[in-house]
Design a protein around this motif. Structure first.
Motif, PDB file in Angstrom:
ATOM      1  N   VAL A  37       0.562  -1.319  -0.140  1.00  0.00           N
ATOM      2  CA  VAL A  37      -0.447   0.004  -0.337  1.00  0.00           C
ATOM      3  C   VAL A  37       1.071   0.809  -0.391  1.00  0.00           C
ATOM      4  O   VAL A  37       1.317   1.363   1.407  1.00  0.00           O
ATOM      5  CB  VAL A  37      -0.601  -0.093   1.609  1.00  0.00           C
ATOM      6  CG1 VAL A  37      -2.025   1.390   1.144  1.00  0.00           C
ATOM      7  CG2 VAL A  37      -1.597  -1.078   1.152  1.00  0.00           C
ATOM      8  N   HIS A  84      -0.751  -7.032   4.448  1.00  0.00           N
ATOM      9  CA  HIS A  84      -1.104  -5.642   3.130  1.00  0.00           C
ATOM     10  C   HIS A  84       0.244  -4.601   4.181  1.00  0.00           C
ATOM     11  O   HIS A  84       0.060  -4.879   5.291  1.00  0.00           O
ATOM     12  CB  HIS A  84      -2.319  -4.722   3.614  1.00  0.00           C
ATOM     13  CG  HIS A  84      -3.377  -5.238   2.270  1.00  0.00           C
ATOM     14  ND1 HIS A  84      -3.987  -6.539   2.984  1.00  0.00           N
ATOM     15  CD2 HIS A  84      -3.739  -4.804   0.965  1.00  0.00           C
ATOM     16  CE1 HIS A  84      -3.925  -7.127   1.408  1.00  0.00           C
ATOM     17  NE2 HIS A  84      -4.323  -6.154   0.807  1.00  0.00           N
ATOM     18  N   TYR A  99      -4.352   2.593   6.227  1.00  0.00           N
ATOM     19  CA  TYR A  99      -5.460   1.396   5.123  1.00  0.00           C
ATOM     20  C   TYR A  99      -4.608   0.142   5.151  1.00  0.00           C
ATOM     21  O   TYR A  99      -5.721  -0.627   4.910  1.00  0.00           O
ATOM     22  CB  TYR A  99      -5.144   1.293   3.719  1.00  0.00           C
ATOM     23  CG  TYR A  99      -6.707   1.449   2.836  1.00  0.00           C
ATOM     24  CD1 TYR A  99      -7.539   0.850   3.485  1.00  0.00           C
ATOM     25  CD2 TYR A  99      -5.904   1.021   1.270  1.00  0.00           C
ATOM     26  CE1 TYR A  99      -9.073   0.772   1.915  1.00  0.00           C
ATOM     27  CE2 TYR A  99      -6.855   0.369   1.243  1.00  0.00           C
ATOM     28  CZ  TYR A  99      -8.264  -0.375   1.554  1.00  0.00           C
ATOM     29  OH  TYR A  99      -9.557  -0.602   0.228  1.00  0.00           O
ATOM     30  N   ALA A 100      -3.360   0.108   5.077  1.00  0.00           N
ATOM     31  CA  ALA A 100      -2.730  -1.006   4.919  1.00  0.00           C
ATOM     32  C   ALA A 100      -3.340  -2.065   6.110  1.00  0.00           C
ATOM     33  O   ALA A 100      -3.489  -3.255   6.204  1.00  0.00           O
ATOM     34  CB  ALA A 100      -1.251  -0.666   5.242  1.00  0.00           C
ATOM     35  N   GLU A 114      -6.249  -1.927  -6.014  1.00  0.00           N
ATOM     36  CA  GLU A 114      -7.370  -0.466  -5.888  1.00  0.00           C
ATOM     37  C   GLU A 114      -6.918   0.818  -5.598  1.00  0.00           C
ATOM     38  O   GLU A 114      -5.030   0.895  -5.663  1.00  0.00           O
ATOM     39  CB  GLU A 114      -7.473  -0.759  -3.551  1.00  0.00           C
ATOM     40  CG  GLU A 114      -8.918  -2.008  -3.959  1.00  0.00           C
ATOM     41  CD  GLU A 114      -8.481  -1.835  -2.711  1.00  0.00           C
ATOM     42  OE1 GLU A 114      -8.871  -1.085  -1.784  1.00  0.00           O
ATOM     43  OE2 GLU A 114      -8.165  -3.317  -1.654  1.00  0.00           O
ATOM     44  N   TYR A 149     -13.157   2.541   7.541  1.00  0.00           N
ATOM     45  CA  TYR A 149     -13.003   1.719   8.593  1.00  0.00           C
ATOM     46  C   TYR A 149     -14.049   1.454   9.431  1.00  0.00           C
ATOM     47  O   TYR A 149     -14.707   0.614  10.090  1.00  0.00           O
ATOM     48  CB  TYR A 149     -12.560   2.262   9.971  1.00  0.00           C
ATOM     49  CG  TYR A 149     -10.877   1.757  10.177  1.00  0.00           C
ATOM     50  CD1 TYR A 149     -10.536   1.188  10.817  1.00  0.00           C
ATOM     51  CD2 TYR A 149      -9.855   2.500   8.752  1.00  0.00           C
ATOM     52  CE1 TYR A 149      -8.780   1.149  10.833  1.00  0.00           C
ATOM     53  CE2 TYR A 149      -8.361   2.367   9.334  1.00  0.00           C
ATOM     54  CZ  TYR A 149      -7.698   1.272   9.811  1.00  0.00           C
ATOM     55  OH  TYR A 149      -6.404   0.772  10.350  1.00  0.00           O
ATOM     56  N   ARG A 205      -6.624  -3.402   5.528  1.00  0.00           N
ATOM     57  CA  ARG A 205      -6.807  -3.923   4.712  1.00  0.00           C
ATOM     58  C   ARG A 205      -6.557  -5.905   5.470  1.00  0.00           C
ATOM     59  O   ARG A 205      -6.878  -6.574   5.110  1.00  0.00           O
ATOM     60  CB  ARG A 205      -6.399  -4.377   3.309  1.00  0.00           C
ATOM     61  CG  ARG A 205      -7.012  -3.612   2.830  1.00  0.00           C
ATOM     62  CD  ARG A 205      -8.057  -3.128   2.228  1.00  0.00           C
ATOM     63  NE  ARG A 205      -8.736  -4.439   1.586  1.00  0.00           N
ATOM     64  CZ  ARG A 205      -9.549  -4.925   1.325  1.00  0.00           C
ATOM     65  NH1 ARG A 205     -10.565  -4.983   2.247  1.00  0.00           N
ATOM     66  NH2 ARG A 205      -9.545  -6.264   0.193  1.00  0.00           N
ATOM     67  N   THR A 206      -5.323  -5.845   5.778  1.00  0.00           N
ATOM     68  CA  THR A 206      -4.860  -7.018   6.536  1.00  0.00           C
ATOM     69  C   THR A 206      -5.842  -7.564   7.284  1.00  0.00           C
ATOM     70  O   THR A 206      -6.518  -8.771   7.359  1.00  0.00           O
ATOM     71  CB  THR A 206      -3.591  -6.364   7.446  1.00  0.00           C
ATOM     72  OG1 THR A 206      -2.429  -6.132   6.251  1.00  0.00           O
ATOM     73  CG2 THR A 206      -3.401  -8.026   8.463  1.00  0.00           C
ATOM     74  N   ILE A 219      -1.863  -1.733  -3.589  1.00  0.00           N
ATOM     75  CA  ILE A 219      -2.860  -0.837  -3.953  1.00  0.00           C
ATOM     76  C   ILE A 219      -2.395   1.114  -3.395  1.00  0.00           C
ATOM     77  O   ILE A 219      -1.322   1.037  -2.643  1.00  0.00           O
ATOM     78  CB  ILE A 219      -4.153  -0.285  -2.158  1.00  0.00           C
ATOM     79  CG1 ILE A 219      -3.751  -2.032  -2.459  1.00  0.00           C
ATOM     80  CG2 ILE A 219      -4.572   0.137  -2.264  1.00  0.00           C
ATOM     81  CD1 ILE A 219      -4.595  -3.042  -1.247  1.00  0.00           C
ATOM     82  N   LEU A 266      -9.169  -7.339   7.019  1.00  0.00           N
ATOM     83  CA  LEU A 266     -10.828  -7.710   6.562  1.00  0.00           C
ATOM     84  C   LEU A 266      -9.878  -8.876   6.237  1.00  0.00           C
ATOM     85  O   LEU A 266     -10.750  -9.700   5.180  1.00  0.00           O
ATOM     86  CB  LEU A 266     -11.042  -6.797   5.561  1.00  0.00           C
ATOM     87  CG  LEU A 266     -11.087  -5.090   6.870  1.00  0.00           C
ATOM     88  CD1 LEU A 266     -11.677  -3.930   5.232  1.00  0.00           C
ATOM     89  CD2 LEU A 266     -12.442  -5.682   7.497  1.00  0.00           C
ATOM     90  N   THR A 267      -8.852  -8.963   5.121  1.00  0.00           N
ATOM     91  CA  THR A 267      -8.145 -10.255   4.712  1.00  0.00           C
ATOM     92  C   THR A 267      -7.669 -10.997   5.061  1.00  0.00           C
ATOM     93  O   THR A 267      -7.884 -12.392   5.079  1.00  0.00           O
ATOM     94  CB  THR A 267      -7.626  -9.486   3.443  1.00  0.00           C
ATOM     95  OG1 THR A 267      -6.573  -9.340   3.683  1.00  0.00           O
ATOM     96  CG2 THR A 267      -8.972  -8.315   2.257  1.00  0.00           C
TER      97      THR A 267
END
Length: 549
Positions: free
Chosen positions: A11, A40, A28-29, A332, A366, A32-33, A311, A35-36
Motif C-alpha cells: 500500500v 498488506h 489502510y494497510a 485498488e 473503517y 485491509r490486513t 494499492i 479484513l482479508t
C-alpha cells in the motif's frame, strides 16, 4: 494456506510523500490486513518531509520501508528448490540425483554456500573428453565412489581413502607383459586370472577391480590387506567396468566454479532475462548476500513470474506513482484528486471522493467495515487531515474532513490546534536543507498536452520564515527545472495565518501563464495569490485550464 493468501500487497502513496500519503497508507494497510487476513504492508515511494517525520516520531510509528520500483524481481518467481551436493560426490551420484529429480543442473555447496554447479552437459563431456588414464588419481577419487561406479563391493582395504597416484590399467596380457606396464599405486582392472591378481599384489597396485564376481583367494586377500591394497569385486566384465569407472570421479573435477553466473532475490527480472539471453546455461543459481544457495531459476520459470500487487493511495497519476507501476497489478486506488493517467490491466476497486484528504476516506472505510480505529491509527489519520486541509483553512476542506479529524483527535487523545501548530512548525523547519531538498520536499508533477510542469509547496505560520525560504529556493528553480526535464516549475510559499500564497515561477511562458490564469496585471512584480492555499483545488485546476486554451 495457498501461496496467494500469504503474498504481500503493498500500500503506497506518491513519489514525494506528504503526511496524508504516508499516514493513509499505514492506516489502510492495517485495515485491509484485518479484513482479508492477508498481509498488506505500507510503503513509501520517496523521502519523508520534516512534518511527516515529526508525526511518525511523535506517535512512535516506524517509518515505512522505501518502495522504489514495482518491476518484477526474482523474489516474485517460484524458484526450483534443489538440495546442494558436496564436491566430493561422484559424477554418477550427481547423474542419479538429476534423473531422480528430472533436472539438468545441480548446485555444489559447502555448509550451504555455493561452490559451483555441475550440469548434464558437464557429465556428458567426461565420456567424450577423458582419454587420460591418470585422471582418477588427478581428481583424488575415493575408493568408495569407484566401488559404487562399477556396482561392486569392497572386499578389503579402506574404502574411505583416495586414489592419489598411479593410472588405470586393464590386465589382459600375460604375467610377464603385465609386470612391464603395471606400476606401484596403479588401479588394475582384471578378470578371473589368478596370475593377474598375484602380479597386481606383487607390483603393489593401490586398488584391484576384480570382474565377473571372480574368486579372490584368502592368500591374495591377506597379502592385499598387509600392503593396504583395496580390492573391489564386481559382476561386470572388464569392458563394462572400464567404461563405468570414470563415473567415480568427484564432481569438483568437472564442475563450473569460475565466472559463475548467479542472481540475487532483489534482481529485476528484466535484467536477469537480458543476462540469460547471452548465456548457454539452462538453470542459474540464486544466492543471498552471503553466498548461500537458495534455489535455481530457469528461463521457463521467468515466464510464470507474478506481478507485484499494489494499492495506491492519495494519487492516480502515473508520473507521481512508483517506477514500474505499469508492470504491477493495481488492486485498488483510494484518492481525492482529479482523475488522471493510471491505466490498469483489469478492473480495480477505485474510490475517489471530493474531500480534502485521503485519510478522511480511509476513516470512513473503517466505519463502514465496523472496525475500531486504534488510538495510534486515529492520531495518524487526524494528522493527515490537519496537514492536507491546513487545519481546515484550505478550500479543499469539507465538513466531513473537519468532523472526522475532531472525532479522530478524541480517539487519539490529542488536541487538534496544538498538534497542528507543532506539525506546521516541524514542517517549515528547513534548517540545514539544500535548495534542491526544499524544492522537492512536497512536489508534484503534472502533464497537460505536451507540457510537463511541477508544483512545489511549503506551508508556514511565519512570514519571516517564508522570506528566508524564498531567498534559498528562487535562485535554484531554473537548475531544478532543467535537471528534472520540466517545461515549468511553480513554487508556492503558503502563509497559513494570512491564508495566501506567494508564487515563484520558472520556465518559458510560466509567468505569463500564471498572470493570465489568475487575471493579474502584466506589470505584477510579486505574484501574491490571496486566498490561494491549495495546490490541488486552486492552483493546478486554474493552471491546467490556462494551458489547455
Amino acid at each position: 494456506m495457498s501461496r496467494d493468501k500469504t503474498r504481500k500487497v503493498y500500500v503506497v502513496g506518491h513519489k514525494n510523500p506528504d503526511t496524508d500519503s504516508i499516514c493513509s497508507a499505514i492506516a489502510y494497510a492495517a485495515l485491509r490486513t484485518k479484513l482479508t487476513n492477508r498481509p498488506h504492508e505500507a510503503r513509501r515511494a520517496g523521502q519523508l518531509n520534516e512534518e511527516t517525520q515529526y508525526v511518525l516520531d511523535r506517535f512512535k510509528v516506524k517509518v515505512p520501508r522505501l518502495l522504489s520500483d514495482l518491476r518484477e524481481q526474482i523474489k516474485d518467481v517460484e524458484l526450483k528448490e534443489v538440495e546442494g551436493i558436496k564436491s566430493s560426490v561422484s559424477i554418477r551420484t550427481a547423474w542419479e540425483k538429476m534423473q531422480e529429480s528430472n533436472i539438468h543442473t545441480l548446485p555444489v555447496t559447502r555448509a550451504g554456500k555455493l561452490e559451483g554447479v555441475i550440469t548434464i552437459g558437464d557429465i556428458a563431456k567426461t565420456y567424450m573428453e577423458v582419454y587420460d588414464s591418470t585422471i582418477l588419481s588427478k581428481a583424488r577419487t575415493q575408493y568408495r565412489n569407484i566401488a559404487r561406479a562399477v556396482d561392486g563391493e569392497v572386499l578389503t582395504g579402506n574404502e574411505h581413502s583416495y586414489l592419489l597416484k598411479g593410472k588405470v590399467v586393464i590386465a589382459a596380457s600375460s604375467r610377464i607383459l603385465m609386470s612391464d606396464f603395471i606400476s606401484k599405486d596403479d588401479l588394475v582392472i582384471m578378470g578371473d586370472r589368478k596370475d593377474a591378481q598375484k602380479c597386481a599384489v606383487d607390483m603393489e597396485a593401490s586398488c584391484m577391480v576384480v570382474c565377473q564376481n571372480a574368486d579372490v583367494s584368502d592368500e591374495i586377500l591377506r597379502q592385499a590387506e598387509e600392503k593396504q591394497i583395496v580390492i573391489i569385486r564386481t559382476s561386470h566384465d572388464t569392458f563394462t567396468a572400464a567404461q563405468h569407472i570414470n563415473q567415480s570421479i568427484p564432481v569438483k573435477y568437472f564442475m563450473t566454479k569460475e565466472n559463475l553466473v548467479t542472481f540475487k532475490m532483489k534482481d529485476y527480472v528484466d535484467d536477469v532475462r537480458e543476462v540469460m539471453a547471452r548465456k548457454r546455461f539452462r538453470d542459474f543459481p540464486i544466492i543471498d548476500n552471503k553466498g548461500k544457495f537458495l534455489g535455481l531459476i530457469s528461463r521457463r520459470r521467468l515466464l510464470n513470474v507474478r506481478k507485484k500487487q499494489v494499492i495506491l493511495v492519495d494519487h492516480n497519476e502515473k508520473n507521481q506513482a512508483v517506477d514500474g507501476i505499469e508492470e504491477a497489478e493495481v488492486l485498488e486506488i483510494i484518492d481525492h484528486h482529479r482523475l488522471s493517467s493510471i491505466e490498469t490491466m483489469g478492473p480495480v476497486f477505485f474510490r475517489n471522493q471530493p474531500v480534502g484528504c485521503t485519510a478522511t476516506i480511509v476513516y470512513q472505510m473503517y466505519q463502514e467495515a465496523g472496525i475500531i480505529v486504534e488510538p495510534v491509527i486515529a492520531a495518524l489519520l487526524c494528522s493527515a487531515i490537519i496537514s492536507d486541509t491546513l487545519m481546515f483553512r484550505s478550500p479543499t476542506c469539507t465538513p466531513m474532513d473537519e468532523n472526522s479529524a475532531r472525532k479522530l483527535a478524541e480517539i487519539a487523545g490529542v488536541d487538534v490546534e496544538s498538534l497542528a501548530q507543532e506539525m506546521f512548525n516541524a514542517g517549515s523547519n528547513l534548517k540545514g536543507k539544500s535548495a534542491e531538498e526544499i524544492c522537492f520536499l512536497d512536489f508534484k508533477q503534472f502533464t497537460v498536452n505536451d507540457t510537463v510542469f511541477g508544483v512545489g509547496q511549503v506551508n508556514s505560520m511565519s512570514a519571516d520564515e517564508l522570506k528566508e525560504i524564498r531567498k534559498i529556493v528562487q535562485p535554484h528553480l531554473e537548475k531544478a527545472r532543467t535537471n528534472h526535464g520540466l517545461n515549468m516549475i511553480f513554487f508556492m510559499l503558503t502563509d497559513i495565518i494570512t491564508e495566501s500564497s506567494e508564487l515563484l515561477c520558472c520556465g518559458p511562458d510560466a509567468r505569463e501563464k500564471i498572470l493570465s490564469a489568475f487575471d493579474l496585471p502584466e506589470d505584477t512584480e510579486t505574484i501574491m495569490l490571496k486566498g490561494v492555499v491549495s495546490r490541488k483545488k486552486q492552483l493546478v485546476p486554474t493552471l491546467v485550464g490556462a494551458l489547455q486554451q
